[in-house]
Motif scaffolding. Structure first.
Motif, short mmCIF file in Angstrom:
data_model
loop_
_atom_site.label_atom_id
_atom_site.label_comp_id
_atom_site.label_asym_id
_atom_site.label_seq_id
_atom_site.Cartn_x
_atom_site.Cartn_y
_atom_site.Cartn_z
N LYS A 130 0.72 -1.27 -0.16
CA LYS A 130 -0.12 -0.15 0.08
C LYS A 130 1.09 1.28 0.11
O LYS A 130 1.87 1.16 0.62
N PRO A 131 0.32 2.27 -0.58
CA PRO A 131 1.05 3.59 -0.63
C PRO A 131 1.09 4.16 0.85
O PRO A 131 0.52 3.95 1.51
N PHE A 132 2.32 4.98 1.09
CA PHE A 132 2.20 5.61 2.21
C PHE A 132 2.92 6.97 2.39
O PHE A 132 3.82 6.97 1.23
N ASN A 133 2.66 7.83 3.25
CA ASN A 133 3.59 9.07 2.88
C ASN A 133 4.85 9.01 4.01
O ASN A 133 4.79 8.64 5.25
N LEU A 134 5.76 9.42 3.42
CA LEU A 134 7.09 9.62 4.11
C LEU A 134 6.99 10.82 4.76
O LEU A 134 7.30 12.02 3.96
N HIS A 135 6.89 11.22 5.97
CA HIS A 135 6.80 12.40 6.78
C HIS A 135 8.26 12.93 7.18
O HIS A 135 8.97 12.21 7.87
N LEU A 136 8.66 13.95 6.67
CA LEU A 136 10.10 14.77 7.19
C LEU A 136 9.73 15.81 7.77
O LEU A 136 8.63 16.42 7.70
N ASP A 137 10.82 16.72 8.18
CA ASP A 137 10.57 17.97 8.94
C ASP A 137 10.10 18.91 7.97
O ASP A 137 9.74 19.86 8.32
N ASN A 138 10.29 18.88 6.72
CA ASN A 138 9.94 19.86 5.52
C ASN A 138 8.81 19.67 4.73
O ASN A 138 8.52 20.06 4.03
N GLY A 139 8.04 18.33 5.28
CA GLY A 139 6.92 17.97 4.49
C GLY A 139 6.90 16.46 4.24
O GLY A 139 7.59 15.77 5.13
N SER A 140 6.43 16.19 3.30
CA SER A 140 6.09 14.56 2.79
C SER A 140 6.25 14.04 1.38
O SER A 140 5.91 15.04 0.48
N ILE A 141 6.38 12.96 1.04
CA ILE A 141 6.42 12.54 -0.39
C ILE A 141 5.61 11.25 -0.05
O ILE A 141 5.63 10.39 0.87
N CYS A 142 4.83 10.63 -1.22
CA CYS A 142 3.91 9.74 -1.26
C CYS A 142 4.85 8.40 -1.85
O CYS A 142 5.66 8.69 -2.61
N ARG A 143 5.00 7.44 -1.09
CA ARG A 143 5.81 6.12 -1.46
C ARG A 143 5.03 5.02 -1.78
O ARG A 143 4.20 4.60 -0.85
N LEU A 144 4.99 4.58 -2.98
CA LEU A 144 4.31 3.40 -3.53
C LEU A 144 5.43 2.11 -3.52
O LEU A 144 6.21 2.26 -4.61
N PRO A 145 5.30 1.15 -2.77
CA PRO A 145 5.91 -0.02 -2.86
C PRO A 145 5.86 -0.80 -4.18
O PRO A 145 4.65 -0.70 -4.73
N TYR A 146 6.67 -1.55 -4.69
CA TYR A 146 6.77 -2.54 -5.84
C TYR A 146 7.12 -3.75 -5.37
O TYR A 146 8.07 -3.72 -4.51
N ILE A 147 6.61 -4.82 -5.94
CA ILE A 147 6.90 -6.21 -5.47
C ILE A 147 7.50 -6.99 -6.31
O ILE A 147 8.02 -8.09 -5.98
N TRP A 148 7.86 -6.59 -7.80
CA TRP A 148 8.62 -7.38 -8.46
C TRP A 148 9.29 -6.46 -9.51
O TRP A 148 9.02 -5.53 -10.02
N GLU A 149 10.61 -7.12 -9.73
CA GLU A 149 11.61 -6.35 -10.60
C GLU A 149 12.27 -7.31 -11.45
O GLU A 149 12.74 -8.34 -10.82
#
Length: 244
Positions: A130-149
Motif C-alpha cells: 500500500k502507498p504511504f506518506n514519508l513525513h520529514l521535517d519539511n514536508g512529505s512524499i508519497c511512497r508506492l512499494p513495488y513487489i517485482w523487478e
C-alpha cells in the motif's frame, strides 16, 4: 506460460536505463499492441527519440542516478535539473539502484515539490503493498512499494522466479512491477545475455538486429512474462493508484 488470476490489476512501470531508442520503441510497440497503460522512468533523451512522450497511454517519471560517476550530474540539483529539463511535467521518480536516504528525500521535498510520488521502495512478494506518506521535517512524499523487478527476479532461486503466485491469493489484487526495456527485448531469463551484449556493444546505441543475436528464445523469459500479464490481466495507470 504463467496462468494469472484475471481479477488482478497491474501497474506496469519501466526504467529506461539508457537503452537505445530502438529498444525503447520495440517495447513501446508491444505495450501499444495490448493498449496498455504504462509508466516510464527516464534516464536520458532516448524516450523522446522513441516517441514515448507522445503516446496517450504512457506517463513519464524520472530515474535519477545519484551514484558516483553519474552522467546526469554530481548533485541532487544537477541530476534533477537535467531530468526535469527532459521531462518537465514529471511528478514521480524511482532512483537508479534504489538509492535513498532521509537527507535525499528531504532535499527533493524542499526543492522539487512537483515530485509527489516515489517508487524506490522494493518489497518483493509483499502480499498487501500500500502507498504511504514519508513525513520529514519539511514536508512529505508519497511512497508506492513495488513487489517485482525483472533483474532482481533473475537472482532469485529458479522456483521463485517471475512470481510466487501463492503469495497473492486471494487478498492481493494490485501488483506493481518494474521492467527494463532491454530485458524485455532480450527476453532475459537470467543476466547472462545482457552481460555479454553490453560487454561488446553500447546499450545506448545497440540496434534490434544486433540485440537479436543475444536474445533468449529457448526458455520462459521477461517478455514472455510481460505478454502473459498483458493478455490476462488489467493494467492501470499510476494516477489511478497513488492515493496516500
Amino acid at each position: 506460460m504463467v496462468n494469472l488470476d484475471s481479477d488482478k490489476e497491474f501497474l506496469i512501470t519501466l526504467d529506461t536505463d539508457w537503452a537505445s531508442p530502438e529498444i525503447l520503441g520495440y517495447v513501446s510497440d508491444l505495450l501499444k499492441e495490448f493498449r496498455t497503460s504504462a509508466h516510464w522512468f527516464i534516464t536520458d533523451n532516448g524516450f523522446r527519440e522513441a516517441g514515448i512522450n507522445d503516446a496517450p497511454l504512457f506517463s513519464i517519471g524520472i530515474h535519477p542516478n545519484m551514484m558516483e560517476g553519474s552522467t546526469q550530474g554530481r548533485s541532487v540539483k544537477e541530476v534533477f535539473d537535467y531530468l526535469l529539463n527532459l521531462a518537465p511535467d514529471a511528478e514521480s521518480m524511482r532512483t537508479h539502484s534504489l538509492f535513498q536516504s532521509t537527507p535525499f528525500f528531504s532535499e527533493v521535498i524542499e526543492h522539487y515539490p512537483q515530485i509527489k510520488t516515489d517508487l524506490s521502495c522494493y518489497t518483493p512478494f509483499n502480499p498487501n503493498p500500500k502507498p504511504f506518506n514519508l513525513h520529514l521535517d519539511n514536508g512529505s512524499i508519497c511512497r508506492l512499494p513495488y513487489i517485482w523487478e525483472d533483474d532482481l527476479n533473475m537472482y532469485m532461486p529458479e522456483s521463485d522466479r517471475f512470481l510466487k503466485w501463492g503469495a497473492f491469493t486471494p487478498e492481493t489484487t494490485f501488483i506493481t512491477t518494474d521492467f527494463h526495456p532491454v530485458h524485455i527485448a532480450l527476453n532475459s531469463a537470467d543476466m547472462s545475455a545482457y552481460k555479454r551484449m553490453v560487454s561488446e556493444h553500447s546499450l545506448s546505441s545497440v540496434d534490434l538486429k544486433t540485440l537479436r543475436k543475444y536474445r533468449n528464445n529457448s526458455v520462459y523469459g521477461t517478455e514472455d512474462f510481460l505478454r502473459d500479464i498483458l493478455s490476462q490481466c488489467r493494467s492501470v495507470s499510476l494516477r489511478e493508484v497513488t492515493a496516500c
